[in-house]
Scaffold this active site. Structure first.
Site, PDB file in Angstrom:
ATOM      1  CG  HIS A   6     -11.267 -45.579  13.027  1.00  0.00           C
ATOM      2  ND1 HIS A   6     -11.491 -46.448  11.975  1.00  0.00           N
ATOM      3  CD2 HIS A   6     -10.144 -44.894  12.706  1.00  0.00           C
ATOM      4  CE1 HIS A   6     -10.545 -46.296  11.067  1.00  0.00           C
ATOM      5  NE2 HIS A   6      -9.716 -45.350  11.480  1.00  0.00           N
ATOM      6  CG  ASP A  52     -14.357 -48.113  11.272  1.00  0.00           C
ATOM      7  OD1 ASP A  52     -14.764 -47.057  11.800  1.00  0.00           O
ATOM      8  OD2 ASP A  52     -13.175 -48.301  10.928  1.00  0.00           O
ATOM      9  CB  SER A  75      -9.127 -44.018   8.628  1.00  0.00           C
ATOM     10  OG  SER A  75      -8.404 -45.037   9.250  1.00  0.00           O
TER      11      SER A  75
END
Length: 282
Positions: free
Chosen positions: A83, A136, A233
Site C-alpha cells: 500500500h 500487503d 508502513s
C-alpha cells in the site's frame, strides 16, 4: 508509529500524499510515554537493514521526503508494504514518482550520513487486496548494492519467533504519539507477538477490518501503549534476530484492544519462493 488520524477505522499506515509538507490531522493521544508509539530512539547501526522510502517531489523536504519504511533482505533487495506504492499514498502509479529512493544507513533523516539509493525496479504483489489489506508487500530492487551485513534473515514458517508471547521490536520514523508527532530520527518499540485469537477478536471484520492469520500477524501489548503508527508502513518487525513482519495496518495507535497488524513474513516467503536466509533474496 501508525495511522494519521484516529485509527477508529482500520487502514494502512503510510503517509498520504495529501499530507505533503504539512502535519497530518491529530489523533486522540496515546499513552503519555509514547515514542514510536511507546518506544525509544535507536541508532541505525543497531538495525542497518531498516531503511526509509523517500520522495521529496511528492512529500517535500521536511523529513527528507520520508513516507514509509522498508527492510533490506538482500544487498539490492528491499521489502516494503504494497500500500506504500499505491495511488492513495503516492497520488499516482509508483512509476511516475521521479525521485523514489531508499535511504539506508541514516538514522537522522536530516543528516548527511548513509546513502540515498535510487530504486531500479518495483514489484507489487498482484495478490494485494487494498480493501482487505491482504498480501500487503512489495519488492524493491536497488540501483546500487548495500554494504555487506546490511540484510536481515527472514523467519520461515514454523520458526519459534512467531510464537505468541515472543518479544519483538518494530522500527520506523512514523508518528510517535498517535497525534501527528513525526520525528526525524529512527525509533523502535518493544512489543510482543500476540495470539491469533486476540487478533481475531480485535479485528473480526466489517469496518474495523478482518485479521487473517494465514497472511497476517499482530503484535503490541494487550493493554496498549506500544505500537507502530502512521508513517511506519513497510517497516520491520523483528524477533529472535529475524524478520517476522512488515508494518501494515491497524486501529487506533497504542490503544487497548487495537494491536498493530503486520504482513506475516512466512506468507511472503511462500509467495516469492524464498528460503528466508540473509541475502537469500540477492
Amino acid at each position: 508509529m501508525r495511522h494519521p488520524s484516529a485509527r477508529a477505522l482500520a487502514r494502512p499506515l503510510a503517509l498520504a500524499v495529501a499530507a505533503t509538507v504539512i502535519p497530518l490531522m491529530s489523533a486522540a493521544p496515546a499513552s503519555a510515554d509514547s515514542v514510536v508509539v511507546g518506544g525509544f530512539p535507536v541508532e541505525v547501526s543497531e538495525s542497518p537493514w531498516t531503511v526509509a522510502l523517500t520522495s521529496r517531489d511528492r512529500f517535500g523536504g521536511t523529513r527528507a521526503g520520508q513516507f514509509c519504511g522498508g527492510v533490506a533482505v538482500g544487498r539490492t533487495t528491499v521489502l516494503t508494504a504494497a500500500h506504500c506504492l499505491g495511488a492513495e499514498a503516492l497520488g499516482g502509479p509508483p512509476e511516475q514518482v521521479r525521485d523514489l529512493k531508499v535511504v539506508a544507513g541514516r538514522g537522522d533523516l536530516l543528516s548527511g550520513e548513509g546513502r540515498e539509493i535510487a530504486v531500479r525496479d518495483i514489484w507489487v504483489n498482484p495478490g494485494h487486496d487494498d480493501v482487505a489489506n491482504t498480501g500487503d508487500f512489495a519488492v524493491l530492487t536497488l540501483g546500487e548494492a548495500l554494504p555487506p551485513g546490511s540484510a536481515i534473515a527472514m523467519a520461515p514458517a514454523g520458526d519459534p519467533a512467531y510464537e505468541p508471547g515472543t518479544a519483538a521490536v518494530v522500527y520506523g520514523w512514523g508518528d510517535t504519539s498517535g497525534a501527528g508527532d513525526y520525528p526525524t530520527t529512527l525509533h523502535a518499540a518493544r512489543v510482543r507477538v500476540l495470539s491469533d485469537s486476540v487478533c481475531e477478536q480485535a479485528y473480526p471484520g466489517g469496518e474495523v477490518g478482518q485479521y487473517r492469520p494465514d497472511t497476517m500477524l499482530c503484535a503490541g501489548e494487550e493493554h496498549g501503549g506500544r505500537d507502530a503508527c502512521q508513517g511506519d508502513s513497510g517497516g520491520p518487525l523483528v524477533a529472535g534476530g529475524k524478520l517476522i513482519g512488515l508494518v501494515s495496518w491497524g486501529g487506533e495507535c497504542g490503544r487497548p484492544g487495537s494491536p498493530g497488524v503486520y504482513t506475516r513474513l512466512s506468507a511472503v516467503l511462500r509467495t516469492l519462493g524464498w528460503d528466508g536466509g540473509a541475502d537469500a533474496a540477492s
